[in-house]
Write a protein that holds these residues in place. Structure first.
Motif, PDB file in Angstrom:
ATOM      1  N   GLN A  54      19.144  40.954  49.894  1.00 30.90           N
ATOM      2  CA  GLN A  54      19.256  39.678  50.579  1.00 30.90           C
ATOM      3  C   GLN A  54      20.118  39.814  51.826  1.00 30.90           C
ATOM      4  O   GLN A  54      21.055  40.617  51.855  1.00 30.90           O
ATOM      5  CB  GLN A  54      19.859  38.633  49.645  1.00 30.90           C
ATOM      6  CG  GLN A  54      19.007  38.383  48.408  1.00 30.90           C
ATOM      7  CD  GLN A  54      19.677  37.409  47.476  1.00 30.90           C
ATOM      8  OE1 GLN A  54      19.642  36.219  47.697  1.00 30.90           O
ATOM      9  NE2 GLN A  54      20.306  37.939  46.431  1.00 30.90           N
ATOM     10  N   VAL A  55      19.792  39.026  52.854  1.00 32.23           N
ATOM     11  CA  VAL A  55      20.565  39.019  54.089  1.00 32.23           C
ATOM     12  C   VAL A  55      20.991  37.591  54.371  1.00 32.23           C
ATOM     13  O   VAL A  55      20.169  36.670  54.325  1.00 32.23           O
ATOM     14  CB  VAL A  55      19.749  39.572  55.280  1.00 32.23           C
ATOM     15  CG1 VAL A  55      20.560  39.494  56.575  1.00 32.23           C
ATOM     16  CG2 VAL A  55      19.311  41.015  55.007  1.00 32.23           C
ATOM     17  N   ALA A  56      22.278  37.415  54.642  1.00 31.25           N
ATOM     18  CA  ALA A  56      22.831  36.095  54.958  1.00 31.25           C
ATOM     19  C   ALA A  56      23.539  36.161  56.307  1.00 31.25           C
ATOM     20  O   ALA A  56      24.111  37.190  56.665  1.00 31.25           O
ATOM     21  CB  ALA A  56      23.819  35.660  53.875  1.00 31.25           C
ATOM     22  N   GLY A  92      23.695  35.114  43.877  1.00 31.38           N
ATOM     23  CA  GLY A  92      23.813  35.623  42.516  1.00 31.38           C
ATOM     24  C   GLY A  92      24.325  37.052  42.453  1.00 31.38           C
ATOM     25  O   GLY A  92      23.873  37.834  41.609  1.00 31.38           O
ATOM     26  N   VAL A  93      25.257  37.389  43.329  1.00 34.42           N
ATOM     27  CA  VAL A  93      25.807  38.748  43.369  1.00 34.42           C
ATOM     28  C   VAL A  93      27.323  38.710  43.311  1.00 34.42           C
ATOM     29  O   VAL A  93      27.941  37.661  43.506  1.00 34.42           O
ATOM     30  CB  VAL A  93      25.353  39.501  44.647  1.00 34.42           C
ATOM     31  CG1 VAL A  93      23.833  39.609  44.709  1.00 34.42           C
ATOM     32  CG2 VAL A  93      25.901  38.849  45.903  1.00 34.42           C
ATOM     33  N   THR A  94      27.899  39.870  43.071  1.00 35.37           N
ATOM     34  CA  THR A  94      29.353  40.016  43.051  1.00 35.37           C
ATOM     35  C   THR A  94      29.843  40.532  44.404  1.00 35.37           C
ATOM     36  O   THR A  94      29.049  40.997  45.225  1.00 35.37           O
ATOM     37  CB  THR A  94      29.782  41.014  41.967  1.00 35.37           C
ATOM     38  OG1 THR A  94      29.282  42.312  42.324  1.00 35.37           O
ATOM     39  CG2 THR A  94      29.264  40.604  40.590  1.00 35.37           C
ATOM     40  N   ALA A  95      31.141  40.529  44.576  1.00 37.12           N
ATOM     41  CA  ALA A  95      31.731  41.079  45.803  1.00 37.12           C
ATOM     42  C   ALA A  95      31.376  42.553  45.948  1.00 37.12           C
ATOM     43  O   ALA A  95      31.081  43.026  47.047  1.00 37.12           O
ATOM     44  CB  ALA A  95      33.251  40.892  45.790  1.00 37.12           C
ATOM     45  N   GLU A  96      31.391  43.291  44.847  1.00 34.87           N
ATOM     46  CA  GLU A  96      31.070  44.715  44.860  1.00 34.87           C
ATOM     47  C   GLU A  96      29.638  44.979  45.335  1.00 34.87           C
ATOM     48  O   GLU A  96      29.340  46.048  45.865  1.00 34.87           O
ATOM     49  CB  GLU A  96      31.262  45.304  43.456  1.00 34.87           C
ATOM     50  CG  GLU A  96      31.072  46.787  43.379  1.00 34.87           C
ATOM     51  CD  GLU A  96      31.299  47.317  41.973  1.00 34.87           C
ATOM     52  OE1 GLU A  96      30.644  46.818  41.019  1.00 34.87           O
ATOM     53  OE2 GLU A  96      32.135  48.222  41.812  1.00 34.87           O
ATOM     54  N   GLN A  97      28.760  44.006  45.177  1.00 29.86           N
ATOM     55  CA  GLN A  97      27.358  44.135  45.584  1.00 29.86           C
ATOM     56  C   GLN A  97      27.105  43.576  46.985  1.00 29.86           C
ATOM     57  O   GLN A  97      25.966  43.479  47.413  1.00 29.86           O
ATOM     58  CB  GLN A  97      26.465  43.396  44.587  1.00 29.86           C
ATOM     59  CG  GLN A  97      26.517  43.968  43.185  1.00 29.86           C
ATOM     60  CD  GLN A  97      25.854  43.046  42.183  1.00 29.86           C
ATOM     61  OE1 GLN A  97      26.020  41.833  42.198  1.00 29.86           O
ATOM     62  NE2 GLN A  97      25.072  43.640  41.288  1.00 29.86           N
TER      63      GLN A  97
END
Length: 176
Positions: A54-56, A92-97
């Motif tokens: 994903q790109v934000a 739906g991701v973590t900081a590490e991701q």
């Protein structure tokens, strides 16, 4: 070490001015800001998205153009720590991701919030000292694409930009 972090990335958050653009703002007679974007960066966004990453977009300035092209965005917000956390939640991701790419002091909180951070080559030394990796290219000069190629390569998905067969397979899913 950076290769291991790149393998985990599922979300890339990018600043706009100074990363996707060269940081210069041009105004027309009506006072509208005109920005130039590098086509290779745009293709890098599409390649990441096609690969399931994903790109934000996160910017202190609002932009109708970006609202049309990107699904995940937080525009008109200077406080980037909470914006990054909200974008991670939405994705739906973590900081590490999550990787963040920026160019200026306003990006320092985002660098600290995300698991992997990049600065463009023409950012100030104090910004470069705050990130995991300094890219060889400058803002608006293909830096985003440089980073996207690194992520795709680390994740074994580089055929999209290294071979005709891989690109043609991927391009079927891409739109302008």
């Amino acid at each position: 070490m950076i290769n291991e972090k790149l393998k985990k990335i599922k979300l890339v958050i990018t600043d706009v001015d100074g990363v996707l653009t060269d940081g210069l703002l041009h105004y027309d007679a009506n006072g509208e800001a005109i920005k130039s974007f590098h086509v290779r960066d745009g293709l890098g966004v599409k390649m990441l998205m096609d690969a399931g990453i994903q790109v934000a977009v996160l910017s202190g300035r609002d932009s109708a153009i970006l609202r049309k092209r990107i699904k995940l965005f937080f525009l008109g917000k200077l406080e980037k720590e909470s914006a990054c956390l909200e974008l991670m939640k939405q994705a739906g991701v973590t900081a590490e991701q999550t990787a963040y790419i920026g160019d200026d002091s306003v990006d320092l909180p985002a660098f600290a919030t995300c698991g992997l951070s990049f600065a463009v080559a023409d950012s100030a030394p104090y910004v470069q000292n705050a990130v995991d990796y300094v890219l060889a290219l400058g803002g608006g000069k293909g830096a985003f694409r440089e980073m996207s190629d690194m992520i795709l390569h680390a994740q074994g998905k580089d055929e999209v930009y290294t071979s005709a067969k891989g690109f043609l397979k991927s391009v079927k899913n891409m739109g302008q």
